[in-house]
Scaffold this motif. Structure first.
Motif, PDB file in Angstrom:
ATOM      1  N   TYR A  69       0.854  -1.196   0.000  1.00 41.37           N
ATOM      2  CA  TYR A  69       0.000   0.000   0.000  1.00 41.37           C
ATOM      3  C   TYR A  69       0.887   1.242   0.000  1.00 41.37           C
ATOM      4  O   TYR A  69       1.607   1.516   0.963  1.00 41.37           O
ATOM      5  CB  TYR A  69      -0.906  -0.007   1.227  1.00 41.37           C
ATOM      6  CG  TYR A  69      -1.949   1.091   1.231  1.00 41.37           C
ATOM      7  CD1 TYR A  69      -3.180   0.900   0.610  1.00 41.37           C
ATOM      8  CD2 TYR A  69      -1.697   2.312   1.832  1.00 41.37           C
ATOM      9  CE1 TYR A  69      -4.136   1.903   0.601  1.00 41.37           C
ATOM     10  CE2 TYR A  69      -2.645   3.310   1.829  1.00 41.37           C
ATOM     11  CZ  TYR A  69      -3.862   3.107   1.220  1.00 41.37           C
ATOM     12  OH  TYR A  69      -4.804   4.107   1.214  1.00 41.37           O
ATOM     13  N   ASN A 117      -7.724  -7.467   3.624  1.00 43.91           N
ATOM     14  CA  ASN A 117      -8.702  -7.174   2.575  1.00 43.91           C
ATOM     15  C   ASN A 117      -9.448  -8.457   2.233  1.00 43.91           C
ATOM     16  O   ASN A 117      -8.829  -9.438   1.796  1.00 43.91           O
ATOM     17  CB  ASN A 117      -8.010  -6.632   1.331  1.00 43.91           C
ATOM     18  CG  ASN A 117      -7.405  -5.261   1.557  1.00 43.91           C
ATOM     19  OD1 ASN A 117      -7.752  -4.569   2.508  1.00 43.91           O
ATOM     20  ND2 ASN A 117      -6.500  -4.868   0.683  1.00 43.91           N
ATOM     21  N   ALA A 142     -11.825  -3.424   3.206  1.00 46.89           N
ATOM     22  CA  ALA A 142     -10.478  -3.197   3.727  1.00 46.89           C
ATOM     23  C   ALA A 142     -10.520  -3.062   5.240  1.00 46.89           C
ATOM     24  O   ALA A 142     -11.037  -2.076   5.774  1.00 46.89           O
ATOM     25  CB  ALA A 142      -9.881  -1.938   3.105  1.00 46.89           C
ATOM     26  N   HIS A 149     -14.364   0.089   1.036  1.00 46.09           N
ATOM     27  CA  HIS A 149     -13.727  -0.729   0.006  1.00 46.09           C
ATOM     28  C   HIS A 149     -12.260  -0.332  -0.167  1.00 46.09           C
ATOM     29  O   HIS A 149     -11.460  -1.095  -0.701  1.00 46.09           O
ATOM     30  CB  HIS A 149     -14.473  -0.591  -1.318  1.00 46.09           C
ATOM     31  CG  HIS A 149     -15.863  -1.159  -1.273  1.00 46.09           C
ATOM     32  ND1 HIS A 149     -16.111  -2.482  -1.009  1.00 46.09           N
ATOM     33  CD2 HIS A 149     -17.080  -0.578  -1.432  1.00 46.09           C
ATOM     34  CE1 HIS A 149     -17.413  -2.708  -1.019  1.00 46.09           C
ATOM     35  NE2 HIS A 149     -18.025  -1.564  -1.277  1.00 46.09           N
ATOM     36  N   GLN A 150     -11.906   0.864   0.314  1.00 45.93           N
ATOM     37  CA  GLN A 150     -10.524   1.331   0.349  1.00 45.93           C
ATOM     38  C   GLN A 150     -10.113   1.536   1.804  1.00 45.93           C
ATOM     39  O   GLN A 150     -10.948   1.855   2.650  1.00 45.93           O
ATOM     40  CB  GLN A 150     -10.383   2.652  -0.420  1.00 45.93           C
ATOM     41  CG  GLN A 150     -10.838   2.601  -1.863  1.00 45.93           C
ATOM     42  CD  GLN A 150      -9.993   1.678  -2.713  1.00 45.93           C
ATOM     43  OE1 GLN A 150      -8.772   1.579  -2.510  1.00 45.93           O
ATOM     44  NE2 GLN A 150     -10.608   0.991  -3.664  1.00 45.93           N
ATOM     45  N   GLU A 156     -10.528   6.428   3.125  1.00 43.94           N
ATOM     46  CA  GLU A 156     -11.603   7.161   2.465  1.00 43.94           C
ATOM     47  C   GLU A 156     -11.857   8.443   3.252  1.00 43.94           C
ATOM     48  O   GLU A 156     -11.326   8.626   4.359  1.00 43.94           O
ATOM     49  CB  GLU A 156     -12.879   6.309   2.403  1.00 43.94           C
ATOM     50  CG  GLU A 156     -12.742   5.023   1.589  1.00 43.94           C
ATOM     51  CD  GLU A 156     -14.040   4.220   1.501  1.00 43.94           C
ATOM     52  OE1 GLU A 156     -15.035   4.629   2.168  1.00 43.94           O
ATOM     53  OE2 GLU A 156     -14.070   3.197   0.796  1.00 43.94           O
TER      54      GLU A 156
END
Length: 263
Positions: A61, A100, A105, A174-175, A178
């Motif tokens: 990441y 994940n 996440a 999903h990330q 955010e």
């Protein structure tokens, strides 16, 4: 833009990425003993996550090389696992990790004791953990982000500790990162208004001395400028009409146990 999740989304998150992230964090904590390298911890966590059909959220990441952030004593966050970093009796170590899974996440952190830790350092850890609990209590519809940050800042500073300003919590979904940002300081009634469907990672980072930080030449590891210890705790929270729902929890609950300490 803040991404609103349904209650079903939150429940799926908790059952997948949330549960696995907390279980992985427990595995890391169980290894935090004198003589263990941070690379050993990293390898066990990565294997555990992959064994359960998920991928380590941290590895790669932004170019980060590890599956966990392993930050010792004066290191606040983003410590890079290494075979050359060996835990010693009296250390504290913040482990930040996540999995994940099913498109979600996970993200959570805890500061663990290594062997016998001084009462002074235990006090820092206990107050930081209580800051997390106080902040979660403020994560209700109609409150503001400033209420969450104020809960952390007021408790930490009233105990004589510094609140890290340069690094904050964040939205999750999903990330890993955010909108919105979730500072650990603020004024009541100020900032983004909290609403049902928001999912945020609340993560107090509290220092024994100054809140000022510097980044190591590796571009990742953050430490206090005065070299005094810092503690870091994090859970991912869903905001519901009935109040905060802790999404990073497994069968043992949302809190990890520290060696030599209480939950």
């Amino acid at each position: 833009m803040i991404k609103i999740k349904s209650l079903e989304d939150m429940e799926e998150y908790r059952a997948t990425a949330g549960t696995l992230s907390k279980s992985a964090l427990r595995r890391a904590g169980a290894m935090c003993k004198p003589g263990v390298s941070t690379q050993e911890i990293d390898r066990v966590v990565e294997s555990f996550i992959r064994l359960h059909g998920a991928t380590p959220g941290f590895k790669g990441y932004g170019g980060f090389p590890g599956s966990v952030c392993a930050s010792i004593n004066e290191q606040v966050v983003h410590g890079i696992p290494s075979p050359d970093v060996i835990l010693k009796d009296g250390d504290i170590i913040s482990i930040d990790t996540g999995a994940n899974k099913n498109g979600w996440a996970g993200d959570n952190a805890w500061t663990f004791y290594v062997g016998h830790v001084s009462d002074e350092v235990k006090g820092l850890c206990e107050v930081t953990r209580d800051c997390l609990k106080a902040a979660i209590e403020q994560a209700v519809p109609g409150n503001h982000m400033g209420d969450v940050g104020f809960a952390v800042q007021d408790l930490a500073e009233s105990n004589g500790y510094g609140v890290i300003r340069d690094y904050v919590g964040h939205g999750v979904g999903h990330q890993m990162h955010e909108d919105p940002n979730v500072p650990n300081y603020g004024k009541k009634g100020r900032g983004v208004k909290l609403q049902v469907g928001m999912v945020i990672a609340i993560e107090p980072m509290i220092a024994m001395g100054t809140y000022q930080t510097r980044v190591w030449p590796n571009g990742w590891t953050v430490q206090t400028t005065d070299g005094l210890p810092a503690a870091h705790y994090e859970n991912t929270i869903g905001i519901t009409k009935d109040g905060p729902m802790i999404l990073t929890q497994d069968d043992e609950g949302p809190w990890c146990q520290m060696q030599g300490g209480e939950e």
